[in-house]
Scaffold this active site. Structure first.
Site, PDB file in Angstrom:
ATOM      1  N   GLY A  27      32.153  51.037  -7.661  1.00 20.58           N
ATOM      2  CA  GLY A  27      31.093  50.296  -8.391  1.00 20.58           C
ATOM      3  C   GLY A  27      31.094  49.960  -9.719  1.00 20.58           C
ATOM      4  O   GLY A  27      32.012  50.577 -10.476  1.00 20.58           O
TER       5      GLY A  27
ATOM      6  N   ARG B  15      36.779  49.744 -15.023  1.00 20.01           N
ATOM      7  CA  ARG B  15      35.167  49.883 -15.712  1.00 20.01           C
ATOM      8  C   ARG B  15      35.463  50.841 -16.941  1.00 20.01           C
ATOM      9  O   ARG B  15      36.302  51.885 -16.597  1.00 20.01           O
ATOM     10  CB  ARG B  15      34.137  50.275 -14.866  1.00 20.01           C
ATOM     11  CG  ARG B  15      34.116  51.515 -14.084  1.00 20.01           C
ATOM     12  CD  ARG B  15      33.115  52.050 -13.448  1.00 20.01           C
ATOM     13  NE  ARG B  15      33.050  53.181 -12.814  1.00 20.01           N
ATOM     14  CZ  ARG B  15      32.977  53.813 -11.642  1.00 20.01           C
ATOM     15  NH1 ARG B  15      32.679  52.666 -10.781  1.00 20.01           N
ATOM     16  NH2 ARG B  15      32.976  54.806 -11.375  1.00 20.01           N
TER      17      ARG B  15
ATOM     18  N   ASN C  27      34.998  32.709  -8.442  1.00 27.30           N
ATOM     19  CA  ASN C  27      35.671  31.764  -7.423  1.00 27.30           C
ATOM     20  C   ASN C  27      36.260  30.685  -8.455  1.00 27.30           C
ATOM     21  O   ASN C  27      37.102  29.986  -7.948  1.00 27.30           O
ATOM     22  CB  ASN C  27      35.189  31.436  -6.251  1.00 27.30           C
ATOM     23  CG  ASN C  27      33.682  30.908  -6.583  1.00 27.30           C
ATOM     24  OD1 ASN C  27      33.005  31.347  -7.299  1.00 27.30           O
ATOM     25  ND2 ASN C  27      33.696  29.640  -5.548  1.00 27.30           N
TER      26      ASN C  27
ATOM     27  N   LYS D 174       9.387  -0.920   2.603  1.00 24.26           N
ATOM     28  CA  LYS D 174       8.710  -0.077   3.610  1.00 24.26           C
ATOM     29  C   LYS D 174       9.561   0.124   4.782  1.00 24.26           C
ATOM     30  O   LYS D 174       9.442   1.155   5.056  1.00 24.26           O
ATOM     31  CB  LYS D 174       7.258  -1.062   3.793  1.00 24.26           C
ATOM     32  CG  LYS D 174       6.604  -0.141   5.014  1.00 24.26           C
ATOM     33  CD  LYS D 174       5.038  -0.833   4.982  1.00 24.26           C
ATOM     34  CE  LYS D 174       5.020  -1.921   6.020  1.00 24.26           C
ATOM     35  NZ  LYS D 174       4.004  -2.291   6.384  1.00 24.26           N
TER      36      LYS D 174
ATOM     37  N   SER E  37       8.016  -5.016  15.197  1.00 24.74           N
ATOM     38  CA  SER E  37       7.713  -4.973  13.645  1.00 24.74           C
ATOM     39  C   SER E  37       8.824  -3.697  13.239  1.00 24.74           C
ATOM     40  O   SER E  37       8.892  -2.696  13.579  1.00 24.74           O
ATOM     41  CB  SER E  37       6.615  -4.772  13.413  1.00 24.74           C
ATOM     42  OG  SER E  37       5.831  -5.881  13.425  1.00 24.74           O
TER      43      SER E  37
ATOM     44  N   GLY F 285       4.046 -15.888   6.858  1.00 28.94           N
ATOM     45  CA  GLY F 285       3.280 -15.247   7.905  1.00 28.94           C
ATOM     46  C   GLY F 285       4.330 -15.185   8.986  1.00 28.94           C
ATOM     47  O   GLY F 285       5.519 -15.248   8.829  1.00 28.94           O
TER      48      GLY F 285
ATOM     49  N   LYS G 166      29.296  30.706   0.588  1.00 26.85           N
ATOM     50  CA  LYS G 166      29.479  29.581   0.434  1.00 26.85           C
ATOM     51  C   LYS G 166      31.272  29.463   0.733  1.00 26.85           C
ATOM     52  O   LYS G 166      31.848  30.100   0.515  1.00 26.85           O
ATOM     53  CB  LYS G 166      29.387  28.771  -0.787  1.00 26.85           C
ATOM     54  CG  LYS G 166      29.763  27.365  -0.918  1.00 26.85           C
ATOM     55  CD  LYS G 166      30.484  26.855  -2.054  1.00 26.85           C
ATOM     56  CE  LYS G 166      31.984  27.586  -2.339  1.00 26.85           C
ATOM     57  NZ  LYS G 166      32.695  26.663  -3.276  1.00 26.85           N
TER      58      LYS G 166
ATOM     59  N   GLN H 191      13.802 -14.365   4.988  1.00 23.15           N
ATOM     60  CA  GLN H 191      12.512 -15.296   4.783  1.00 23.15           C
ATOM     61  C   GLN H 191      11.982 -15.096   3.466  1.00 23.15           C
ATOM     62  O   GLN H 191      11.338 -14.014   3.089  1.00 23.15           O
ATOM     63  CB  GLN H 191      11.338 -14.348   5.960  1.00 23.15           C
ATOM     64  CG  GLN H 191      10.120 -15.604   5.865  1.00 23.15           C
ATOM     65  CD  GLN H 191       9.136 -14.725   6.446  1.00 23.15           C
ATOM     66  OE1 GLN H 191       9.060 -13.443   6.563  1.00 23.15           O
ATOM     67  NE2 GLN H 191       8.110 -15.444   6.789  1.00 23.15           N
TER      68      GLN H 191
ATOM     69  N   ARG I  52       0.780  -1.236   0.086  1.00 23.63           N
ATOM     70  CA  ARG I  52       0.097   0.027  -0.058  1.00 23.63           C
ATOM     71  C   ARG I  52       0.820   1.153   0.018  1.00 23.63           C
ATOM     72  O   ARG I  52       0.426   2.240  -0.082  1.00 23.63           O
ATOM     73  CB  ARG I  52      -0.954  -0.044   1.093  1.00 23.63           C
ATOM     74  CG  ARG I  52      -2.204  -0.890   0.967  1.00 23.63           C
ATOM     75  CD  ARG I  52      -3.238  -0.441   2.031  1.00 23.63           C
ATOM     76  NE  ARG I  52      -2.872  -1.330   3.275  1.00 23.63           N
ATOM     77  CZ  ARG I  52      -3.336  -0.907   4.392  1.00 23.63           C
ATOM     78  NH1 ARG I  52      -4.028   0.232   4.600  1.00 23.63           N
ATOM     79  NH2 ARG I  52      -2.975  -1.588   5.456  1.00 23.63           N
TER      80      ARG I  52
HETATM   81  C1  UD1 Z   1      -0.137  -9.228  12.880  1.00 21.43           C
HETATM   82  C2  UD1 Z   1      -0.662 -10.151  13.861  1.00 21.43           C
HETATM   83  C3  UD1 Z   1      -2.110  -9.324  14.500  1.00 21.43           C
HETATM   84  C4  UD1 Z   1      -1.804  -8.322  15.036  1.00 21.43           C
HETATM   85  C5  UD1 Z   1      -1.283  -7.410  13.962  1.00 21.43           C
HETATM   86  C6  UD1 Z   1      -0.654  -6.012  14.431  1.00 21.43           C
HETATM   87  C7  UD1 Z   1      -0.222 -12.383  13.261  1.00 21.43           C
HETATM   88  C8  UD1 Z   1      -0.559 -13.568  12.574  1.00 21.43           C
HETATM   89  N1  UD1 Z   1      -1.250 -11.413  13.410  1.00 21.43           N
HETATM   90  O1  UD1 Z   1      -1.182  -9.161  11.908  1.00 21.43           O
HETATM   91  O2  UD1 Z   1      -2.618 -10.085  15.406  1.00 21.43           O
HETATM   92  O3  UD1 Z   1      -3.061  -7.430  15.481  1.00 21.43           O
HETATM   93  O4  UD1 Z   1       0.063  -7.946  13.534  1.00 21.43           O
HETATM   94  O5  UD1 Z   1      -0.269  -5.102  13.642  1.00 21.43           O
HETATM   95  O6  UD1 Z   1       0.911 -12.250  13.624  1.00 21.43           O
HETATM   96  N2  UD1 Z   1       5.865 -10.000   8.253  1.00 21.43           N
HETATM   97  C9  UD1 Z   1       7.109 -10.512   7.851  1.00 21.43           C
HETATM   98  N3  UD1 Z   1       6.883 -11.984   7.281  1.00 21.43           N
HETATM   99  C10 UD1 Z   1       5.595 -12.479   7.030  1.00 21.43           C
HETATM  100  C11 UD1 Z   1       4.437 -11.763   7.390  1.00 21.43           C
HETATM  101  C12 UD1 Z   1       4.703 -10.614   7.861  1.00 21.43           C
HETATM  102  O7  UD1 Z   1       8.291 -10.256   8.195  1.00 21.43           O
HETATM  103  O8  UD1 Z   1       5.586 -13.623   6.266  1.00 21.43           O
HETATM  104  C13 UD1 Z   1       6.062  -8.861   9.034  1.00 21.43           C
HETATM  105  C14 UD1 Z   1       5.502  -7.541   8.151  1.00 21.43           C
HETATM  106  O9  UD1 Z   1       6.418  -7.011   7.382  1.00 21.43           O
HETATM  107  C15 UD1 Z   1       5.263  -6.536   9.415  1.00 21.43           C
HETATM  108  C16 UD1 Z   1       4.927  -7.731  10.558  1.00 21.43           C
HETATM  109  O10 UD1 Z   1       5.540  -8.938  10.199  1.00 21.43           O
HETATM  110  O11 UD1 Z   1       6.204  -6.074   9.667  1.00 21.43           O
HETATM  111  C17 UD1 Z   1       3.282  -7.921  10.820  1.00 21.43           C
HETATM  112  O12 UD1 Z   1       2.807  -8.407   9.569  1.00 21.43           O
HETATM  113  P1  UD1 Z   1       1.286  -7.712   9.095  1.00 21.43           P
HETATM  114  O13 UD1 Z   1       0.962  -8.472   7.601  1.00 21.43           O
HETATM  115  O14 UD1 Z   1       1.352  -6.373   9.070  1.00 21.43           O
HETATM  116  O15 UD1 Z   1       0.400  -8.197  10.448  1.00 21.43           O
HETATM  117  P2  UD1 Z   1      -0.670  -9.053  10.321  1.00 21.43           P
HETATM  118  O16 UD1 Z   1      -0.372 -10.488  10.026  1.00 21.43           O
HETATM  119  O17 UD1 Z   1      -1.586  -8.539   9.515  1.00 21.43           O
END
Ligand code: UD1
Ligand code: CA
Length: 476
Positions: A441, A458, A404, A23, A108, A86, A369, A81, A16
């Site tokens: 001048g 001049r 200069n 990000k 995060s 997730g 400068k 990763q 987004r």
């Molecule tokens: C997660 C939590 C949710 C919480 C929310 C708060 C889980 C499953 N859920 O939501 O309970 O309310 O954060 O913001 O944990 N990221 C990775 N690798 C991945 C997925 C995510 O590095 O595979 C990182 C993202 O870049 C981000 C952070 O983890 O910095 C959270 O991910 P995001 O997708 O924003 O959060 P949710 O999973 O929606």
């Protein structure tokens, strides 16, 4: 005290933001989001920080490797990763680097405003043997994981929004994404995660129910300030957190006695070019009008006044100096200094290496400068001083410039004390105007002017008597 190891999730794409920049490298107060989070690790006195990267991993790692020493003394590691399956899967990548004697604090990379006190309280709640969750109540909890409690109020688990029942969706207490957990317990729970859920992801949040199952106490450290756990997902959210952060800075300056015309209209940023931290160091009775932007380290002496709409970077401004509106001062790497009681602007421009003595006056549309101006020197209108050494009390006329640069090399102009340079002069460097000398001048000066002499170069004025200008013929 249990040693702390910080895990920072920074693999997400940030779709987004609609940006080519990963990000966590988007800047808040001129500083990448991830570096704000690393600062938190430093404030906690962490033993190590492990950053989990994915999208734009190489770029994130390159931009962050150097930030370690600035952030603190912890050991900084990166793990990748790929693909991103997730938050639980993200943390699994870091497990091989975790030591069992520590507490892992999960943060995060896109949550920049968490305060050190909050994290300290969370770590204290974890106490080396519990799972501690940072939670917050949101009026609109849509999208977040909900904190499910039993009738006695004990935390039972976290249910992700997409997996939640209507009744669970009515819960306003949400998981912030931040937890503190003993590493030896985390390791075991992560091994048991499945992706059997609405998103087909490995949820870190599933470890909460496992802790309950294993009779490990789960504690929620519940805060009310949602800003502390707010993440950046869009340009709008980034701007909102920027304003909140700047307001914090403004408040802390005002607590020190700095008078800001409007705390909502001040910005203090890191200098992205030099990496110098944003720091505004003010003496007593400093006044700053609206819409000023300070970058890098800026020192304002006692009684300094800064007019509206000034941009000031890497500069030292001594006591009593007045910077009038719309002045641009950028010391960049060399720095810029303004002496006590100096008057600068409006519409003045001081560039790197500008060193101005006491009571110097720099007026509108004057650019300086890499030049030293001794006490009492004045350049009040429309002028350029580059690579110049200007003596005390020199008066440098309107429209005059130092030439200069010969196209290949820079040369110095020396203007000794008490010299008067008339208007519209070109001083072709290298050249010296001796003490007490005068330049007429409109002169283009290519040779040294001896002390006390008048240098004029001049065309001589000629007057033709009864001169008739060509006249237009009346139309036939
Ligand atoms: C997660 C939590 C949710 C919480 C929310 C708060 C889980 C499953 N859920 O939501 O309970 O309310 O954060 O913001 O944990 N990221 C990775 N690798 C991945 C997925 C995510 O590095 O595979 C990182 C993202 O870049 C981000 C952070 O983890 O910095 C959270 O991910 P995001 O997708 O924003 O959060 P949710 O999973 O929606
Ligand atoms: Ca997600």
């Amino acid at each position: 005290m249990t040693p702390l190891d910080i895990l920072i999730m920074a693999a997400g794409k940030g779709t987004r933001m609609k940006s080519r920049i990963p990000k966590v490298l988007q800047r808040l107060a001129g500083r990448p989001l991830l570096h704000h989070v690393l600062d938190q690790a430093a404030h906690l006195g962490a033993r190590s920080a492990i950053v989990i990267t994915g999208h734009g991993a190489a770029e994130v790692e390159a931009a962050t490797a150097g930030a370690e020493s600035a952030a603190g003394t912890f050991d900084l590691k990166f793990v990748r990763q790929e693909p991103q399956l997730g938050t639980g899967h993200a943390v699994q990548q870091a497990v091989p680097h975790l030591r069992d004697d520590g507490t892992a604090v999960v943060l995060s990379g896109d949550v920049p405003l968490t305060q050190a006190d909050t994290l300290r309280a969370l770590v204290a709640a974890s106490a080396g043997d519990r799972l501690a969750l940072l939670t917050v109540d949101l009026s609109d909890p849509t999208g977040y994981g909900r904190i499910v409690r039993d009738a006695q109020g004990a935390v039972q688990g976290i249910v992700e929004h997409k997996d939640a029942t209507d009744a669970q969706r009515a819960i306003t207490e949400v998981y912030s994404g931040i937890m503190a957990v003993p590493a030896r317990l985390l390791r075991g729970w992560l091994a048991r995660l499945t992706n059997d859920n609405a998103q087909g992801e490995y949820y870190l949040t599933d470890i909460v129910a496992m802790a309950v199952q294993d009779a490990v106490p789960v504690v929620a450290h519940r805060i009310t300030d949602a800003l502390q756990v707010a993440g950046v997902n869009s340009p709008l959210q980034l701007a909102e957190l920027e304003r909140a952060h700047q307001l914090r800075t403004a408040r802390s300056l005002m607590e020190q006695g700095v008078r800001l015309a409007d705390p909502a209209r001040l910005d203090l940023r890191d200098d992205a070019r030099t990496g110098v931290r944003g720091a505004l160091v003010c003496g007593q009775d400093v006044e700053i009008d609206v819409n000023c932007v300070f970058t890098g380290r800026v020192e304002l002496g006692e009684g300094v006044h800064i007019g509206a709409n000034c941009c000031i970077a890497n500069a030292r401004i001594a006591a009593g100096a007045v910077i009038h509106p719309f002045t641009h001062i950028d010391g960049e790497k060399l720095g810029a200094t303004v002496g006590a009681g100096a008057l600068i602007g409006p519409f003045a421009r001081l560039r790197p290496g500008a060193q101005l003595g006491r009571e110097v006056h720099i007026g509108n549309f004057v650019e300086v400068k890499n030049s030293t101006l001794a006490d009492g020197a004045k350049a009040n209108h429309l002028a350029y001083l580059g690579d110049a050494t200007v003596g005390e009390r020199v008066n440098y006329g309107a429209g005059s410039i130092t030439a200069n640069y010969d196209g290949a090399n820079k040369h110095r102009t020396v203007i000794e004390a008490d010299v008067h340079i008339g208007s519209n002069c070109v001083l072709v460097a290298p050249v010296t105007i001796g003490a007490g000398g005068t330049v007429g001048g409109g002169s283009t000066i290519t040779k040294d002017v001896p002390p006390g002499a008048l240098g004029v170069a001049r065309g001589k004025q000629v007057s033709k008597e009864n001169w008739h200008r060509p006249a237009k013929q009346p139309k036939a």
